[in-house]
Each structure stands twice: as C-alpha cells, then as structure tokens.
Design a protein around this motif. Structure first.
Motif, PDB file in Angstrom:
ATOM      1  N   GLU A 263      -6.820  29.321  -2.513  1.00 43.71           N
ATOM      2  CA  GLU A 263      -7.470  28.299  -1.684  1.00 43.71           C
ATOM      3  C   GLU A 263      -7.978  27.161  -2.564  1.00 43.71           C
ATOM      4  O   GLU A 263      -7.931  25.992  -2.167  1.00 43.71           O
ATOM      5  N   THR A 407      -3.670  33.108  11.954  1.00 41.42           N
ATOM      6  CA  THR A 407      -4.777  33.400  11.044  1.00 41.42           C
ATOM      7  C   THR A 407      -5.544  32.140  10.690  1.00 41.42           C
ATOM      8  O   THR A 407      -6.775  32.158  10.604  1.00 41.42           O
ATOM      9  N   GLU A 411      -9.850  30.853  11.197  1.00 43.71           N
ATOM     10  CA  GLU A 411     -10.699  30.638  10.026  1.00 43.71           C
ATOM     11  C   GLU A 411     -11.917  29.789  10.360  1.00 43.71           C
ATOM     12  O   GLU A 411     -11.873  28.938  11.252  1.00 43.71           O
ATOM     13  N   HIS A 413     -13.596  26.721   9.403  1.00 49.60           N
ATOM     14  CA  HIS A 413     -13.042  25.565   8.698  1.00 49.60           C
ATOM     15  C   HIS A 413     -14.081  24.809   7.876  1.00 49.60           C
ATOM     16  O   HIS A 413     -13.713  24.018   7.009  1.00 49.60           O
ATOM     17  N   SER A 450     -15.428  35.101   9.069  1.00 41.93           N
ATOM     18  CA  SER A 450     -14.032  35.146   9.537  1.00 41.93           C
ATOM     19  C   SER A 450     -13.148  35.598   8.391  1.00 41.93           C
ATOM     20  O   SER A 450     -13.583  35.703   7.237  1.00 41.93           O
ATOM     21  N   SER A 452      -9.474  35.078   6.100  1.00 40.74           N
ATOM     22  CA  SER A 452      -8.779  33.959   5.469  1.00 40.74           C
ATOM     23  C   SER A 452      -7.285  34.200   5.572  1.00 40.74           C
ATOM     24  O   SER A 452      -6.823  35.337   5.436  1.00 40.74           O
ATOM     25  N   HIS A 453      -6.514  33.134   5.792  1.00 41.59           N
ATOM     26  CA  HIS A 453      -5.060  33.296   5.897  1.00 41.59           C
ATOM     27  C   HIS A 453      -4.429  33.575   4.542  1.00 41.59           C
ATOM     28  O   HIS A 453      -3.264  33.962   4.458  1.00 41.59           O
ATOM     29  N   LYS A 460     -14.600  34.622   4.835  1.00 48.19           N
ATOM     30  CA  LYS A 460     -15.302  33.337   4.753  1.00 48.19           C
ATOM     31  C   LYS A 460     -16.570  33.445   5.595  1.00 48.19           C
ATOM     32  O   LYS A 460     -16.524  33.924   6.731  1.00 48.19           O
TER      33      LYS A 460
END
Length: 603
Positions: A263, A407, A411, A413, A450, A452-453, A460
C-alpha cells in the motif's frame, strides 16, 4: 490456403477478450498473459470513465440552462416593471415598430432565423475520448480497448522498438476493420510524443516493464483536463523498501519496511504523479488504486487549477515506523489556518512522536512523503463493480477483478496503511485471535475497522495504537503466554496496564457484506509461474526457469536451437526432467491461509 498457413507457421495466435494477436514463437516482442488481470481492470475502469464523462457533460449543460432561465426571469421582471410606468401614448409607437419589424422579417430569409442558436446554448460539443497507449509492444491492450470499449474515437499505440511496431500493425490488420478504423501505431519515443501533444488525450495508459518514473512528467502534460491517467509500476523491490535510495532517486520518497509495504508503494507512486503534475499547475484525483499479482496500478484523473495545488501538502505525509513493534504514525506536511474567513497555508506541526516509541521504547524509522489522502473514489469503485457484474462473458479475468473491486469497496478509504493481525500477535508472542473477534473488540471500543484488498490478514482502523495494544493486553490476559526476555518489544508492551477492558463478544459489523455472503475475495493464482516474464529481446535460457517453468523453457530453447538463434552450453533436458520436477513438486515451506478469519497453517 496453404500459402496463408505457410506464412503463419512461425506465429502463434493468442486470443484475449475480443482481440486476437499473432505472436512470434521467439521472444522478439513482449507479451505476458498474466497481465490479463491488468487489462481487464483497465477496460472496466475505462468503461466507467466514458459513462462518467457523459454524465458530467450533461450536468454542466443542465447547470448552464438553469442559470440562463434564472437570468431570463430576473430580466422579465425588470421589463414588466418598466412597462407599468409607461404611458398610453407609447402604444402607437409600439404598433408602428411591430409593423416595421414584420416587414423587415418578411424580406429576410426565414431559414437563417430558424437555424440560429442562442449564444448561451453554444457549448463545446463532447467529442469521443481519444486513448494513448504509450508502450504498446504487441498492441493487445490497444486492440482490446478499440474492440471492447464503446464510444472511443481512436486509440494511438506507441513503441520505440521497430519490431514491436511492426507486430502491432500486423495485429491491427489481423483484427479486421473494427481495429483498422480505430487503432493507429507509431514508432516514437513515448516521452517526446506526449510532450509534443499536450492535453490531446482523454486517456493515457502507462504500463512499462519496470518503473514508470521517466514517463510521468510527459504523461501528466499529455492528459486533457478531467482526463484519466492509468499507470502501472512493477518495480516493487524498489517501492517496497529493499532499495530505499533507488526509490528516492526515482520517485522522490523513501520507503520503510512494514506489512503495509505494497500500500505504501501505491501511495509513493501517487505522490510522485502529484509532484510532476503540480509543476504544470495541475493536480490528480485518484479513482482506483490496486495491488494485484506482482505490480501496483493506479487510475487518476488530472485537472488544472493553480489554486487547488495549494492543497497538495495537506495530502502528503511522512511515516514514522517503530523499529521494535508494528506501530506507525503519520506526520502531515502542511496544515491550514482559518482567520477572519480567510484560509492560510502553514507547515505541519510536529513531531507527532517522541524520540522513542511510547509502546515499546524503540526508535523510529522515517519514510515518505507518501500520498495520505484517499486512494479510491467510492462512487467510481461501486459504479465499476456494478457495470462489471452483468458482463461476466466479456472479462476473461472476471473472478479476479470482481474480487479485488469487492474488497476495495469495503475498505476504510480515509485511513492510510494497515497492520497485520498475525504480526501484532507475533510481537507480543501470543496466539492470534480470530479476525472476527479482534474486529469485534475494536468495534465495541467505538472505532471503525475493515480489511485491506492488499493482504488477507491486513486490517485498517481509526483506532489509535494505544487502543490496539490494550486489546492485545486483554487478549493475553485471557490467554496467558510463556515468560519472555525483558528486553523484547512485546514484554515492554505487556508490562503496561490496559486502559480499557476489551469486549470480544461478536459485533454485527465484524463481518463485511461480502464475508457474510461468502463472496470470494482473495483468489489463488490460476496456474504456476504466474508472474513477471523475461524482457523482450533477451535470449531465454535455463536461468529463467523460475519465471517461465520447465515446459516453457524447453520449448523456447528448442525453438531457438532449431532456428539457429542460440546455442546453449547445457542441453534442454538439464533444465527439465528430474531436477526441475523435484523443485516443482517439493512441498512449500510458506505459511498458507485457509480461509477468512482463520490462521495460516503449515502445509
């Protein structure tokens, strides 16, 4: 027919989506079937861009129509007021004027009056988008854009390699009139071409072999206002912290090692694109940023505004990563100060951390600056996902792109980077709680969380690190561990008392909608050796077995020897047979994840 077959004997027909290409059996022109994920995702986002562009144009027209009607109403009220004050003696003058105008209109051509458009209705016509693929190679991506995305005017395919351009032109002809009328190939340096065509392309696609850094400056100038820039970076060894000094020289940011490294790679790339755009009074708005397979891919819109670029320091941050535990903190580059209805820009206030980590007592490593604003546009992501779902037959990598988009849509954001549940458990040397239990504890404490992809175990959250470690302290209290050495970060963390009492009872929001419906979110590679391939023009030898596999190596070397292209020191059988098979069949020593919320197990 025999003549055609004779011409095609040295070629292989590769079909992807609605496009077909002819590929030489040698490695003269680069082609990687793995990038079908990349191309499918790009087509999906490009379709969304075309529809969003039309919606924005219609909204602009409606706004102009409303403003004109409002102006007419004001003008009419003023005229009516003046007319009420006029005397009866003006009526005769008005009648005479009407008669004169009527006579004049009869003389003039009525067709001109009928076709005349009011000035307020004269607006720029929305032309179909023009796409530039800066590094086309075989031209497969350009052909798929032309054949599968409706509403495009043309696709320009560039390459500075003569063999690639010839292959691209050959493939354009091979795909018939649908491609011939839309796709054009040019032998040119992409950087020079983009610099000499400023703001001419609604979409610019950069998918280089390696780093895109040398193309970014010209690319941000070639995109039209509101246009879309799609950019891939495959040099993750550089972006993820292995070669920090090289990353700084290419992208202007220094990476730090962490579970969130992929990321961070996305955010470093976005910060670099923004930096190049700002030099020309332009700025970017990310709509989708993903990590897939072995690369990162970002989709950003480019706009021009001298005033908006003042907000760039607010979107960038330095990262303080603890060298002992998993905690990280972000330091914004800038801030705004509001005084007397005026907004002023000032440097960020820092540092946000002390010299030593307040959790474990270790020092911090500093990285960045990175893009700390949102990397996705939720509306775009949902629109793209909605458009893709009913078109399963048109996407060869349908399962992959829908799993990634699903996914991404779940998230958080607004919160950069993530931490790994197994990593923080490893820091305190305890058995990891299940993802559902940990998420429930965070939600019950009043915070958001949440997945994370990027990582199946990534989480997160807006919860501060004090709360995260308090939850782990409560978990260890209920699940005691062996005594650890006194100088470890985990011992320092557990030696402090918890300020909250964690509640691990299952929360309603602990599972996302996709998890509740058991939608697949992290798919395995469809086949072995699913990754990068050998650069075009290089001779394929036995050392490339890890990239291509034994079967592909044997076939390539055999073809090269038959054509007298290469003579190898070792026979092809040395790279295949027993030795290669043993490597392939050897059991993996990596930890493998069984399903969402479960711990990885040894195979």
């Amino acid at each position: 027919m025999a003549e055609v077959e004779d011409k095609l004997k040295d070629y292989e027909i590769k079909k992807e989506g609605e496009a077909e290409i002819l590929m030489l059996k040698s490695n003269a022109v680069f082609f990687n079937p793995v990038q079908v994920h990349n191309r499918d995702m790009s087509i999906a986002v490009l379709r969304t861009f075309v529809s969003k562009r039309k919606e924005e144009h219609e909204a602009l027209l409606n706004k102009k129509n409303k403003s004109h009607k409002k102006g007419n109403q004001i003008e009419t009220s003023v005229v009516n007021g003046d007319a009420a004050l006029t005397g009866q003696h003006d009526k005769m003058d008005v009648v005479n004027e009407k008669e004169t105008n009527q006579a004049t209109n009869e003389i003039e051509d009525p067709s001109k009056e009928a076709t005349k458009t009011p000035s307020w209705k004269v607006t720029r016509e929305l032309k179909p988008p023009v796409v530039l693929e800066a590094l086309a190679a075989s031209g497969l991506r350009s052909l798929r854009y032309a054949r599968e995305v409706d509403g495009l005017e043309k696709v320009v395919a560039l390459d500075n390699d003569k063999a690639s351009v010839e292959a691209c032109k050959r493939n354009i002809k091979f795909n018939g009139s649908a491609a011939i009328n839309k796709v054009e190939a040019h032998l040119a340096d992409a950087r020079v071409y983009m610099l000499t065509h400023p703001k001419e392309f609604d979409v610019v696609d950069l998918d280089p072999y390696g780093s895109p850094s040398v193309f970014l400056d010209s690319a941000v100038q070639a995109v039209a206002d509101g246009g879309l820039l799609m950019c891939t970076a495959t040099d993750l060894a550089v972006l993820c912290g292995t070669n920090g000094e090289v990353c700084y020289s290419k992208y202007g940011s220094y990476p730090v090692k962490g579970k969130y490294c992929h990321e961070m790679a996305l955010r470093i790339l976005l910060a670099s694109i923004e930096s190049h755009a700002n030099r020309y009074k332009r700025y970017i708005v990310p709509v989708l940023s993903v990590f897939m397979d072995f690369y990162v891919r970002v989709f950003v819109r480019v706009f021009t505004s001298a005033s908006e670029i003042k907000n760039t320091p607010l979107k960038l941050s330095y990262v303080y990563q603890c060298a002992g535990c998993d905690s990280f903190h972000l330091q914004s580059l800038g801030r705004t100060v509001t005084k007397n209805n005026s907004v002023k820009y000032a440097p960020g206030i820092g540092p946000v951390v002390p010299q030593e980590c307040s959790d474990c007592g270790k020092k911090f490593n500093v990285g960045g600056p990175i893009w700390s604003a949102p990397i996705h546009d939720q509306d775009w992501v949902l629109s793209t996902l909605t458009d893709v779902r009913p078109m399963k037959d048109r996407y060869p990598a349908y399962n992959k792109i829908t799993s990634v988009l699903t996914t991404v849509s779940e998230e958080l954001h607004d919160f950069p980077l993530f931490f790994s549940l197994h990593s923080i458990s490893g820091t305190v040397k305890c058995t990891s709680p299940s993802a559902v239990m940990f998420r429930s504890a965070v939600i019950n404490a009043g915070y958001q969380i949440s997945s994370s992809h990027i990582n199946p175990l990534g989480l997160k959250s807006d919860a501060p690190w004090e709360v995260i470690w308090d939850i782990m302290r409560c978990w260890v209290k209920n699940h005691p561990i062996k005594e650890q050495p006194h100088d470890t970060p985990g011992t320092a963390i557990l030696s402090k008392s918890s300020q909250i009492e964690a509640n691990f009872s299952r929360a309603v929001a602990a599972l996302s909608k996709a998890q509740t419906k058991k939608v697949k979110r992290f798919l395995p590679n469809p086949e072995s050796h699913w990754g990068p391939k050998v650069r075009a023009g290089r001779t394929i030898t036995s050392k490339h077995i890890s990239l291509l596999g034994a079967e592909a190596i044997n076939g390539a070397i055999g073809h090269q020897e038959a054509n007298g292209e290469v003579t190898t020191d070792k026979p092809a059988s040395d790279t295949g047979g027993t030795v290669v098979t043993d490597e392939v069949n050897e059991p993996s020593t990596k930890r493998q994840k069984t399903s969402d919320g479960e711990q990885p197990t040894e195979p």
